[in-house]
Scaffold this active site. Structure first.
Site, PDB file in Angstrom:
ATOM      1  N   ASN A  46       0.825  -1.219   0.000  1.00 58.44           N
ATOM      2  CA  ASN A  46       0.000   0.000   0.000  1.00 58.44           C
ATOM      3  C   ASN A  46       0.854   1.262   0.000  1.00 58.44           C
ATOM      4  O   ASN A  46       0.313   2.370  -0.025  1.00 58.44           O
ATOM      5  CB  ASN A  46      -0.959   0.014   1.191  1.00 58.44           C
ATOM      6  CG  ASN A  46      -0.264   0.212   2.524  1.00 58.44           C
ATOM      7  OD1 ASN A  46       0.962   0.127   2.623  1.00 58.44           O
ATOM      8  ND2 ASN A  46      -1.046   0.483   3.563  1.00 58.44           N
ATOM      9  N   GLY A 115      -6.259 -16.566   4.044  1.00 51.66           N
ATOM     10  CA  GLY A 115      -7.374 -17.044   3.233  1.00 51.66           C
ATOM     11  C   GLY A 115      -6.999 -17.168   1.773  1.00 51.66           C
ATOM     12  O   GLY A 115      -7.394 -18.123   1.089  1.00 51.66           O
ATOM     13  N   TYR A 158       2.777  -3.367  18.028  1.00 52.80           N
ATOM     14  CA  TYR A 158       3.566  -4.183  17.097  1.00 52.80           C
ATOM     15  C   TYR A 158       3.778  -5.586  17.647  1.00 52.80           C
ATOM     16  O   TYR A 158       3.540  -6.585  16.964  1.00 52.80           O
ATOM     17  CB  TYR A 158       4.897  -3.502  16.819  1.00 52.80           C
ATOM     18  CG  TYR A 158       5.788  -4.237  15.835  1.00 52.80           C
ATOM     19  CD1 TYR A 158       5.395  -4.405  14.510  1.00 52.80           C
ATOM     20  CD2 TYR A 158       7.020  -4.750  16.217  1.00 52.80           C
ATOM     21  CE1 TYR A 158       6.207  -5.070  13.593  1.00 52.80           C
ATOM     22  CE2 TYR A 158       7.844  -5.409  15.316  1.00 52.80           C
ATOM     23  CZ  TYR A 158       7.427  -5.575  14.009  1.00 52.80           C
ATOM     24  OH  TYR A 158       8.228  -6.235  13.105  1.00 52.80           O
ATOM     25  N   ARG A 199      15.516   3.249  13.370  1.00 52.84           N
ATOM     26  CA  ARG A 199      16.277   2.098  13.858  1.00 52.84           C
ATOM     27  C   ARG A 199      17.759   2.441  13.953  1.00 52.84           C
ATOM     28  O   ARG A 199      18.246   3.368  13.313  1.00 52.84           O
ATOM     29  CB  ARG A 199      16.026   0.890  12.969  1.00 52.84           C
ATOM     30  CG  ARG A 199      14.644   0.293  13.213  1.00 52.84           C
ATOM     31  CD  ARG A 199      14.324  -0.877  12.331  1.00 52.84           C
ATOM     32  NE  ARG A 199      13.808  -0.473  11.043  1.00 52.84           N
ATOM     33  CZ  ARG A 199      13.131  -1.280  10.229  1.00 52.84           C
ATOM     34  NH1 ARG A 199      12.886  -2.526  10.589  1.00 52.84           N
ATOM     35  NH2 ARG A 199      12.693  -0.841   9.056  1.00 52.84           N
TER      36      ARG A 199
END
Length: 329
Positions: A46, A115, A158, A199
């Protein structure tokens, strides 16, 4: 069984792989590796935290990009043999900015993707994380350790999204017969990490290349283990093509304090930066190191690239900071 082609020459069909989060740091490297191995790749993302820049170099006709938000039901209109479920915000900056979306990706997104794997009878590999161990009380962390997680702390969105996703994956395997695998990924670094993703390694590299102070949280005694992305991707492929269903740690067991990491980055970059200390974030794990015994036994995998070598490889692809001489690598 091999299919007979024109002239009765046997050939093996090209496997088709779906990679969710395929425009992200790890996902894009995985797309490269799968294409290199002769697979067809469908990259779904996305672009919330991924970037088209990570896949802009791919020109292969076997590659297809679909902009999809997997928290909504979605479908793939061609056969799929492997599903690599990498989609999720992964850095603290991202999941603190997107707490509900992070939880929905781990729950709705994983449900929809499982699925899809069930419909296609595909092998499914979920990218879980060492964060399922929380602030561990066992060191190093084996897969049998259940973890020490604060579900309502800032990291909980998370940590718990990934723990739920693992439970959902095993439920689909046990009840629905889906061919699943779970990888618990420890800290990984390499090209295509965003400089401002929060990070440690991309932050330290960005600061060092700009001769800025390197920001270490707390006294820097907390430890982490850092795996170069090429080693990680090799382990992911081995797990996906194995028959293993239980979680497997993939990471480099070399352990460094955050201060040692900062000093290493300064040395490798030839920077004149100093180290400064700031307050430790809430629920920041004090120790983190993978027990990779299962990866060695089940997959025959172990990392090959040491930290300094990996940092030099990463620096070879890093854009130099304007006004600064190139790093000594």
């Amino acid at each position: 069984m091999a299919i007979r082609g024109r002239g009765n020459v046997p050939f093996t069909p090209m496997p088709t792989c779906l990679v969710t989060g395929g425009a992200g740091f790890l996902g894009s490297h995985l797309c490269d590796e799968l294409l290199r191995r002769g697979h067809r790749v469908i990259c779904a993302d996305n672009l919330e935290t991924g970037s088209l820049a990570n896949i802009a170099h791919i020109r292969a006709p076997e590659f297809r990009f679909e902009q999809i938000d997997i928290i909504e039901p979605y479908f793939i209109d061609e056969p799929v043999d492997f599903v690599y479920h990498a989609a999720s915000p992964a850095s603290p900056i991202d999941y603190l900015r997107l707490p509900l979306h992070t939880l929905k990706v781990g729950s709705h997104g994983t449900h929809h993707t499982l699925g899809l794997a069930k419909r296609h009878r595909a092998r499914f590999l979920i990218f879980s994380t060492s964060e399922v161990y929380g602030d561990p009380e066992i060191h190093p962390q084996p897969e049998s350790y259940w973890g020490n997680v604060n579900p309502i702390g800032p990291r909980g969105v998370y940590d718990e999204a990934k723990r739920y996703a693992e439970a959902l994956t095993m439920a689909y395997h046990n009840q629905q017969g889906v061919d699943t695998a779970i990888v618990r990924i420890f800290n990984t670094y390499g090209p295509r990490m965003r400089p401002y993703d929060g990070r440690a390694i991309p932050t330290f590299v960005r600061q060092a290349l700009g001769n800025q102070p390197l920001t270490v949280f707390g006294d820097g005694s907390q430890t982490r283990s850092f795996c170069y992305v090429d080693d990680l991707i090799r382990g992911l492929y081995l797990l996906a093509t194995s028959g293993e269903h239980l979680p497997v740690n993939i990471g480099n067991p070399g352990e460094f304090t955050l201060r040692e990491l900062a000093e290493t980055v300064i040395r490798v970059t030839g920077s004149s930066s100093e180290i400064v200390h700031e307050a430790l974030p809430v629920d920041d794990p004090q120790i983190r190191r993978p027990d990779i015994t299962r990866a060695q036994q089940v997959l025959g995998w172990e990392p090959e690239i040491e930290l300094e070598d990996g940092l030099r490889r990463m620096l070879d692809t890093t854009q130099p900071v304007p006004g600064r001489a190139p790093a000594r690598v």
